[in-house]
Design a protein around this motif. Sequence first.
Motif, PDB file in Angstrom:
ATOM      1  N   THR B  25       0.833  -1.207   0.000  1.00 26.60           N
ATOM      2  CA  THR B  25       0.000   0.000   0.000  1.00 26.60           C
ATOM      3  C   THR B  25       0.870   1.261   0.000  1.00 26.60           C
ATOM      4  O   THR B  25       0.492   2.275  -0.587  1.00 26.60           O
ATOM      5  N   ASP B  29       0.576   4.239  -2.622  1.00 28.85           N
ATOM      6  CA  ASP B  29       0.509   5.635  -2.183  1.00 28.85           C
ATOM      7  C   ASP B  29       1.544   6.488  -2.912  1.00 28.85           C
ATOM      8  O   ASP B  29       1.237   7.568  -3.411  1.00 28.85           O
ATOM      9  N   SER B  34      -4.287   6.569  -4.122  1.00 28.18           N
ATOM     10  CA  SER B  34      -4.568   6.739  -2.706  1.00 28.18           C
ATOM     11  C   SER B  34      -5.768   5.935  -2.238  1.00 28.18           C
ATOM     12  O   SER B  34      -6.069   5.904  -1.067  1.00 28.18           O
TER      13      SER B  34
ATOM     14  N   SER C  43     -11.529  -4.193   3.883  1.00 25.27           N
ATOM     15  CA  SER C  43     -11.078  -2.926   4.426  1.00 25.27           C
ATOM     16  C   SER C  43     -10.697  -2.030   3.250  1.00 25.27           C
ATOM     17  O   SER C  43     -10.501  -2.501   2.139  1.00 25.27           O
ATOM     18  N   LYS C  45      -9.290   2.163   1.846  1.00 26.23           N
ATOM     19  CA  LYS C  45      -8.886   3.546   2.060  1.00 26.23           C
ATOM     20  C   LYS C  45      -9.413   4.369   0.909  1.00 26.23           C
ATOM     21  O   LYS C  45      -9.591   3.875  -0.189  1.00 26.23           O
ATOM     22  N   TYR C  50      -5.605   9.925   1.414  1.00 31.36           N
ATOM     23  CA  TYR C  50      -5.271  10.320   2.755  1.00 31.36           C
ATOM     24  C   TYR C  50      -4.569  11.672   2.753  1.00 31.36           C
ATOM     25  O   TYR C  50      -4.870  12.560   3.529  1.00 31.36           O
ATOM     26  N   LEU C  55     -11.175  11.687   2.332  1.00 30.75           N
ATOM     27  CA  LEU C  55     -11.293  10.241   2.454  1.00 30.75           C
ATOM     28  C   LEU C  55     -12.633   9.764   1.927  1.00 30.75           C
ATOM     29  O   LEU C  55     -13.677  10.326   2.268  1.00 30.75           O
ATOM     30  N   ASN C  58     -12.755   5.466   5.477  1.00 34.22           N
ATOM     31  CA  ASN C  58     -11.735   5.414   6.507  1.00 34.22           C
ATOM     32  C   ASN C  58     -11.183   4.008   6.565  1.00 34.22           C
ATOM     33  O   ASN C  58     -11.848   3.057   6.180  1.00 34.22           O
ATOM     34  N   GLU C  59      -9.963   3.890   7.059  1.00 33.75           N
ATOM     35  CA  GLU C  59      -9.346   2.567   7.057  1.00 33.75           C
ATOM     36  C   GLU C  59     -10.109   1.580   7.941  1.00 33.75           C
ATOM     37  O   GLU C  59      -9.986   0.379   7.776  1.00 33.75           O
TER      38      GLU C  59
END
Lengths: 108, 108, 108
Positions: B25, B29, B34, C43, C45, C50, C55, C58-59
């Motif tokens: 990740t 990034d 993102s 999960s 992002k 970020y 966002l 959220n994580e």
Amino acid sequence: MKESKLSSLKKLEIIVGGEHQAFATDLLDRAGVSGYTIINNLSGKGQHGYHEGHLMFNEDDVLIMIIAAVPDELVNPILQGFEPFYNEHSGVVFVTDIQVARMVKFQS
Amino acid sequence: MKESKLSSLKKLEIIVGGEHQAFATDLLDRAGVSGYTIINNLSGKGQHGYHEGHLMFNEDDVLIMIIAAVPDELVNPILQGFEPFYNEHSGVVFVTDIQVARMVKFQS
Amino acid sequence: MKESKLSSLKKLEIIVGGEHQAFATDLLDRAGVSGYTIINNLSGKGQHGYHEGHLMFNEDDVLIMIIAAVPDELVNPILQGFEPFYNEHSGVVFVTDIQVARMVKFQS
């Protein structure tokens, strides 16, 4: 920048009841597909619809998705291999064109 | 009926051992990607097959799949970024043409 | 060897917060898509990063991916149906060309 080497393959996403995992992976093994990834504990509802009363899956079934990347020429033999299974059980196979970058560490 | 706006992107599905999530990740990034979604607790068997003795993954490995939708021009840099990783670890990246409908709520 | 019968469809992968599952599957039901598979406990992002402070997820959000295979003509109505949802909530839909082999056991 050099190009990363990509192979054009077919992604198979095989959704079956979890109790049929060994059958499905054995079939892949015998077809020469020795690598796959499994997503466990899917939930699902039938392709033929709650409203029509033809459920492919019940909402409480524990399903798995077996993901494998295979050469074009293996798609049809694998699908043929599943046909007797279709007569007894439910499931679905998604076939998608993909490109694959392999990250392989050979272990001695 | 008006057409929903769709963007043509590439879907990356990056399968790595769970212990390498932060590496993968972070690489995304730094490439400017993102957003991603992660499927945890996959199981898998090696691309090079149990029978040949070249296992990419052991059946007991905890794998994750990191899913990201990226513009075409980011595919190669990301794959290049993973190359040093390939020399030490195993994994695979699937690249698929997709269209994406974004549902974005900007938060103030 | 005979060819297995494959249907050309679109795969929708709808990623939303888990609390919106009933909304999304009801929308699919009303569009005539009565079958789907759900991957739980993803999960993620945010698509907007970020670093920018926008966002999408959220994580720690619990996300789900709802997977459905639909005919081309249903893609736009379904995406339109999600538009009011977009104004309030975040998520994303991936649309992919696939071929589907059905394994259907009709239950009486």
